[in-house]
Scaffold this active site. Structure first.
Site, PDB file in Angstrom:
ATOM      1  N   GLU B  45       0.852  -1.183   0.000  1.00 25.25           N
ATOM      2  CA  GLU B  45       0.000   0.000   0.000  1.00 25.25           C
ATOM      3  C   GLU B  45       0.885   1.229   0.000  1.00 25.25           C
ATOM      4  OE1 GLU B  45      -2.531  -0.478   3.379  1.00 25.25           O
ATOM      5  OE2 GLU B  45      -2.911  -2.506   2.676  1.00 25.25           O
ATOM      6  N   ASP B  56      -5.283   8.519  11.172  1.00 26.27           N
ATOM      7  CA  ASP B  56      -3.946   8.028  11.482  1.00 26.27           C
ATOM      8  C   ASP B  56      -3.402   8.538  12.799  1.00 26.27           C
ATOM      9  OD1 ASP B  56      -3.086   6.322   9.238  1.00 26.27           O
ATOM     10  OD2 ASP B  56      -3.593   8.103   8.061  1.00 26.27           O
TER      11      ASP B  56
END
Ligand SMILES: Cc1ncc(COP(=O)(O)O)c(C=O)c1O
Lengths: 393, 253
Positions: B45, B56
């Site tokens: 990814e 995140d």
């Protein structure tokens, strides 16, 4: 043309809920319940009673005679500065804390820039005995020390946002991350008419008490319900949304939205989103925001921390795009001058955010018999240090 | 058949690695990808950095900030990947937030991905219903697989809906948290992994968030088809050279 949110959460092409799946259950729970809760008679009773006895509503609608004389028109000030905690922000936090309680939440989080929303949240958490955590950019913590102290005295925990530019945008990111990490017991009280649906609509409804009162106050004082103009400053747009709400579909009422131009639109140090922004996604909604060509969100600048936000609520993006509202932008210098002018003509020290709305009279000429209502969104106590530094007082 | 779909048919547990493009250095992208493949990683990814990565934790936030400081842009990333299919065969996925894609133009973005040999996208803040109504046709036109997330809070009904519009794998977020904030899995995770596994979904699941060593990799893949490592790999890159990537991968499985 409708200026209200549709059932999918959009104002025209703006709004929606662009959120990570981790937030879906929280936001969905709120979306399914907020209107139901707000329609309950026990909710309405409690909300109205707190606004009256605790916040001190209705806030006066005051004809500013000397200011009107100077600008040769009729200027009424909607005195949100006289609310408990000193700004309109508390209308929303009272509403949301009552929703949070009915959803069974016992932990409250919020973001804050200038600290006004943080103080308003800490206040209602103290009132209800709920745990309160306020995220605030490290830089804002340093420049808004008195409000940080107020939050602490009220029992809130103030957590510095250390990421990115360490201001309001990053405090909002941190609050959203906290919510992802605490999906069950926590309610996030967003402080402006921003964020994923249903926040912009919910915040707008709680703030709409401002225009509801303006209507009956004008009727009582002048025998008419509608002014010719309503004027408000826009950070994310909550005091503006509340001031416009009951006039949105009254075509005779002209709407003026005032953004912070900072050091000037072309200076690179500005927060005038409607001019400098482009459509995109910020904090879970599609709206106008300041960004690079590459879609990275940029840092705005304004002398007033409450207008220092790179986006604008989706309702306002729609009002701008459709031309329903006229958008003006006011520099730091003009706002500071207008703030001082209000002190000297009317004996009212306004918040610097609010001073932006007052500065339009230098630029826009109104007719002698025009009736102009300005949202005096907050008082200037929190800004004394900025006033002192700026005017070398 | 798309490379992701082919890979999912292999009879093994898959290891997928996330890294932020542009970190630690602007031009590390290609060599990180090549070294990951050489080390036996099954899927990669490639993180397109964003200024405000809501989902995140601190590690990926910091790597994104650094990557942007290094000058990474969508255009530069696409340029770096221009010849990637001459040397790399494993599935490549771009993971990024929606705003940069929106500004590039969603169709233009998809077209470019197709030309470069990108196999799929993970866009955490593009909601499922918006994808379905507005973008699914475009993704399909360019042969891109869109990967959706589920969490322990996602209802069975919604998981079934997500399964119905997915055509690769489901990204199973291990706990209710942002990236990088777990240390080890407990009973909650095991129950959740088992619950999903028993749903007999048409798409296999790959677990992400909180996988950082051999133990968590094994635990996650006991029920799921594979696992994704992000923050732990980025931390490794902070202290090691790209040439040492093999050491990290062999410590996982
Ligand atoms: C007094 C005052 N006015 C206006 C604002 C701007 O917020 P909004 O646009 O949501 O009304 C703030 C924000 O802190 C404020 O404190």
């Amino acid at each position: 043309m409708s200026y209200n949110v549709n059932e999918k959460g959009y104002y025209g092409e703006f709004g929606g809920a662009y959120i990570p799946e981790m937030l879906y259950p929280n936001v969905e729970e709120l979306r399914q319940n907020y209107l139901k809760i707000m329609a309950e008679s026990s909710f309405k009773e409690e909300f109205d009673q707190l606004l009256k006895d605790y916040v001190g509503r209705p806030s006066p609608l005051y004809l500013a005679k000397r200011l009107s004389e100077k600008y040769n028109t009729n200027i009424y000030l909607k005195r949100e500065d006289l609310n408990h905690t000193g700004a309109h922000k508390i209308n929303n936090t009272i509403g949301q804390i009552l929703v949070a309680k009915r959803l069974g939440k016992h932990r409250i989080i919020a973001e804050t820039g200038a600290g006004q929303h943080g103080v308003a949240t800490a206040t209602v958490c103290a009132l209800m005995g709920l745990e309160c955590i306020v995220y605030m950019g490290e830089i804002d913590i340093a420049r808004q020390a008195p409000n940080v102290a107020r939050m602490k005295m009220l029992g809130a925990k103030v957590v510095p946002a250390l990421s990115g530019s360490r201001t309001l945008k990053d405090a909002t990111n941190e609050a959203i991350r906290d919510w992802i990490n605490h999906p069950v017991d926590t309610h996030y009280i967003i402080g402006s008419a921003i964020g994923p649906h249903p926040y912009p609509d919910m915040v707008t409804r709680f703030q709409s008490v401002i225009s509801e009162e303006i209507k009956w106050q004008l009727k009582e004082q002048l025998g008419r319900e509608n002014p010719d103009y309503v004027v408000a400053c826009i950070g994310g747009g909550s005091n503006a949304a509340g001031t416009y709400y009951h006039f949105l579909h009254e075509e005779a009422v002209q709407i003026i939205a005032v953004e912070a131009a900072g050091l000037g639109i072309d200076s690179g140090e500005s927060a005038a989103t409607s001019v400098l922004g482009k459509e995109g996604i910020i904090h879970g909604c599609k709206t106008l925001l300041m960004q690079t060509k590459d879609g990275q969100i940029t840092e705005p600048y304004s002398i007033s921390a409450g207008l220092d936000y790179p986006g604008v609520g989706p309702m306002h993006a729609h009002l701008s795009k459709t031309g329903r509202a006229e958008f003006m932008s006011i520099t730091d210098a003009d706002a500071m001058k207008a703030g001082l002018e209000l002190c000297q003509l009317e004996g009212i020290i306004p918040a610097i955010e609010t001073a932006h709305a007052l500065a339009i009279f230098e630029y826009k000429k109104f007719k002698k018999d025009d009736l102009v209502v300005v949202s005096l969104s907050g008082r200037g106590d929190k800004d004394l240090n900025t006033y002192i530094d700026y005017f070398k007082l | 058949m798309n490379r992701i779909q082919q890979k999912l048919q292999e009879n093994k547990k898959l290891l997928s690695i996330y890294f932020t493009a542009g970190y630690p250095n602007l031009n590390d992208t290609v060599s990180i990808i090549q070294n990951l493949e050489k080390s036996g990683v099954d899927m990669i990814e490639i993180g397109l950095p964003f200024s405000d990565p809501l989902a995140d934790g601190p590690t990926i936030q910091a790597s994104s900030t650094e990557a942007l400081k290094n000058g990474m842009t969508t255009e530069i990333l696409f340029n770096q990947l221009k010849d990637i299919r001459k040397t790399v065969d494993i599935p490549l996925i771009i993971m990024g937030y929606f705003n940069p894609m929106l500004q590039f133009g969603v169709e233009a973005f998809c077209k470019k991905c197709h030309e470069l040999g990108i196999d799929g996208l993970i866009i955490p803040d593009l909601p499922v219903d918006v994808y379905k109504d507005d973008y699914q046709k475009t993704f399909e036109k360019y042969g891109l697989i869109n990967v959706f997330l589920i969490t322990p809070q996602t209802s069975n009904e919604r998981i079934e809906f997500i399964d119905s519009i997915s055509n690769g794998f489901i990204y199973m977020v291990s706990s209710s948290s942002v990236t990088g904030s777990q240390s080890g899995f407990g009973d909650n995770q095991n129950h959740y992994f088992e619950r999903i596994s028993n749903m007999d979904l048409k798409n296999p699941q790959i677990v992400g968030f909180g996988i950082n060593n051999n133990a968590t990799f094994n635990q996650a893949t006991q029920y799921a088809k594979g696992a994704i490592i992000g923050s732990a790999f980025i931390k490794f890159l902070t202290n090691h050279s790209v040439g040492e990537i093999n050491k990290f991968i062999t410590s996982i499985r």
